[in-house]
Design an enzyme around this catalytic site. Sequence first.
Site, mmCIF file in Angstrom:
data_model
loop_
_atom_site.group_PDB
_atom_site.id
_atom_site.type_symbol
_atom_site.label_atom_id
_atom_site.label_comp_id
_atom_site.label_asym_id
_atom_site.label_seq_id
_atom_site.Cartn_x
_atom_site.Cartn_y
_atom_site.Cartn_z
ATOM 1 N N PHE A 24 0.851 -1.194 0.000
ATOM 2 C CA PHE A 24 0.000 0.000 0.000
ATOM 3 C C PHE A 24 0.884 1.241 0.000
ATOM 4 O O PHE A 24 1.710 1.426 0.891
ATOM 5 C CB PHE A 24 -0.920 0.008 1.237
ATOM 6 N N GLY A 25 0.706 2.102 -1.006
ATOM 7 C CA GLY A 25 1.455 3.361 -1.093
ATOM 8 C C GLY A 25 0.541 4.542 -0.845
ATOM 9 O O GLY A 25 -0.586 4.584 -1.354
ATOM 10 N N TYR A 26 1.008 5.503 -0.025
ATOM 11 C CA TYR A 26 0.172 6.670 0.308
ATOM 12 C C TYR A 26 0.917 7.984 0.073
ATOM 13 O O TYR A 26 0.355 9.063 0.251
ATOM 14 C CB TYR A 26 -0.291 6.589 1.778
ATOM 15 N N GLY A 27 2.202 7.908 -0.285
ATOM 16 C CA GLY A 27 3.001 9.114 -0.506
ATOM 17 C C GLY A 27 3.611 9.049 -1.887
ATOM 18 O O GLY A 27 2.912 8.873 -2.889
ATOM 19 N N SER A 28 4.942 9.128 -1.940
ATOM 20 C CA SER A 28 5.596 9.091 -3.256
ATOM 21 C C SER A 28 5.357 7.774 -3.983
ATOM 22 O O SER A 28 5.440 7.711 -5.207
ATOM 23 C CB SER A 28 7.100 9.345 -3.107
ATOM 24 N N GLU A 99 13.078 3.458 0.978
ATOM 25 C CA GLU A 99 12.333 3.922 2.157
ATOM 26 C C GLU A 99 13.168 3.826 3.441
ATOM 27 O O GLU A 99 12.617 3.782 4.538
ATOM 28 C CB GLU A 99 11.040 3.093 2.305
HETATM 29 C C1 SIN Z 1 4.622 5.776 0.655
HETATM 30 O O1 SIN Z 1 4.605 6.473 -0.356
HETATM 31 O O2 SIN Z 1 3.769 4.855 0.806
HETATM 32 C C2 SIN Z 1 5.653 5.938 1.717
HETATM 33 C C3 SIN Z 1 6.170 7.306 1.880
HETATM 34 C C4 SIN Z 1 6.906 7.848 0.695
HETATM 35 O O3 SIN Z 1 7.768 7.141 0.123
HETATM 36 O O4 SIN Z 1 6.662 8.990 0.304
#
Ligand code: SIN
Length: 184
Positions: A24-28, A99
């Site tokens: 699951f990704g929520y940012g980049s 990460e």
């Molecule tokens: C994410 O995107 O899920 C983790 C945080 C990031 O790499 O910005």
Amino acid sequence: MSFDTVEQNRSRQQFDGISSVWLFGYGSLIYKVDFPFLEKRPATIEGWARRFWQGSHDHRGTPEAPGRVVTLIQQPGVRCKGMAYRVSPDVFEHLDVREKNGYLRFTTPMTFDDGSVEDGLVYIATEDNAAFLGPAPAADIAQQIARSSGPSGPNRDYLLNLAEALRSLGDEDSHVLEIESHLR
Ligand code: SIN
């Protein structure tokens, strides 16, 4: 906790005999997809709020002048929209390095738009990591983002790309939108 979480993440989940894993990704991870995936689907996780509370020493800032990137903070009743990717377990060798600045892999249930639920892994930078910055007024966060830059580029691009990606997902994240409007 150390700045570099690669070794810790390697021992957190066992992938023996598993051919694919949901991430699951929520940012980049929503907008910068520099890894192979088998399938991708918008998804939501419950009880977590996206916050620009994590310092970035290695991507959008430096150890001397950290940028700000998102992490997840536990908040009952809140939903976080993101993108789920089904990946081969060997993809985590790359993602753990990407990460490494404070993020650890956790397992979470994810709900897809059709209501079905699967467990997935999510990278979260918890409050005890050395790069954690914590809360600040939206205008201050925007100013820090505006002046920060690192090996992956200007911190403002991280914010603007994320805000755009969330709009494409149909998400209204007031925390991200407020910081974006201060920056603009
Ligand atoms: C994410 O995107 O899920 C983790 C945080 C990031 O790499 O910005």
